[in-house]
Scaffold this active site. Structure first.
Site, short mmCIF file in Angstrom:
data_model
loop_
_atom_site.label_atom_id
_atom_site.label_comp_id
_atom_site.label_asym_id
_atom_site.label_seq_id
_atom_site.Cartn_x
_atom_site.Cartn_y
_atom_site.Cartn_z
N VAL A 12 0.83 -1.25 0.12
CA VAL A 12 0.09 0.08 0.15
C VAL A 12 0.80 1.15 0.07
O VAL A 12 0.23 2.47 -0.03
CB VAL A 12 -0.98 0.13 1.13
CG1 VAL A 12 -2.12 -1.22 1.18
CG2 VAL A 12 -0.20 0.16 2.57
N LEU A 14 3.21 4.06 1.58
CA LEU A 14 3.54 4.69 3.04
C LEU A 14 2.15 5.32 2.98
O LEU A 14 1.88 6.79 3.12
CB LEU A 14 4.40 5.94 2.81
CG LEU A 14 5.06 6.13 4.41
CD1 LEU A 14 5.29 4.96 5.14
CD2 LEU A 14 6.45 6.91 3.97
N HIS A 15 1.01 4.51 3.51
CA HIS A 15 -0.44 4.92 3.40
C HIS A 15 -1.00 4.09 4.55
O HIS A 15 -0.62 2.95 5.07
CB HIS A 15 -1.18 4.88 2.13
CG HIS A 15 -0.82 5.46 0.98
ND1 HIS A 15 -1.14 6.78 1.05
CD2 HIS A 15 0.03 5.43 -0.03
CE1 HIS A 15 -0.54 7.40 -0.08
NE2 HIS A 15 0.20 6.51 -0.89
N ALA A 16 -2.14 4.60 4.82
CA ALA A 16 -2.82 4.06 6.23
C ALA A 16 -2.05 3.29 7.21
O ALA A 16 -1.37 4.17 7.93
CB ALA A 16 -3.73 2.55 5.61
N PRO A 18 1.01 1.67 7.42
CA PRO A 18 2.25 1.98 7.47
C PRO A 18 2.70 3.44 8.04
O PRO A 18 3.62 3.73 8.92
CB PRO A 18 2.91 1.53 6.16
CG PRO A 18 2.15 0.58 5.55
CD PRO A 18 0.68 0.75 6.11
#
Length: 86
Positions: A12, A14-16, A18
């Site tokens: 994903v 560097l989103h949500a 992480p």
């Protein structure tokens, strides 16, 4: 000033999750932390989830994490491990 260049491994980017894990650890540090995409714009506040997600970093892209001050090398190592973790 210390810095680490990290290739983001998570599917994903560097989103949500992480990004949230990264910001939680960054907020524990006493110094300023910045994150930037090399050669594309100004660094953003590494302690802001909105700023990190706004970078729109995807899997396989590189970011530069920077910090300055006592203990910055340790923090940078930890943040690099979070950003680079699959």
């Amino acid at each position: 000033m210390g810095e680490r260049k990290v290739t983001v491994a998570a599917e994903v980017g560097l989103h949500a999750r992480p990004a949230a894990t990264f910001v939680q650890r960054a907020k524990q540090a006493p110094m300023d932390i910045t994150v930037a995409r090399p050669y594309s714009g100004d660094p953003v506040n590494g302690k802001s989830i909105l700023a990190i997600m706004g970078l729109d970093v995807r899997q396989g892209e590189t970011v530069v994490i920077s910090a300055e001050g006592e203990g910055s090398e340790t923090i940078l190592d930890e943040l690099a491990a979070i950003a680079g973790a699959p």
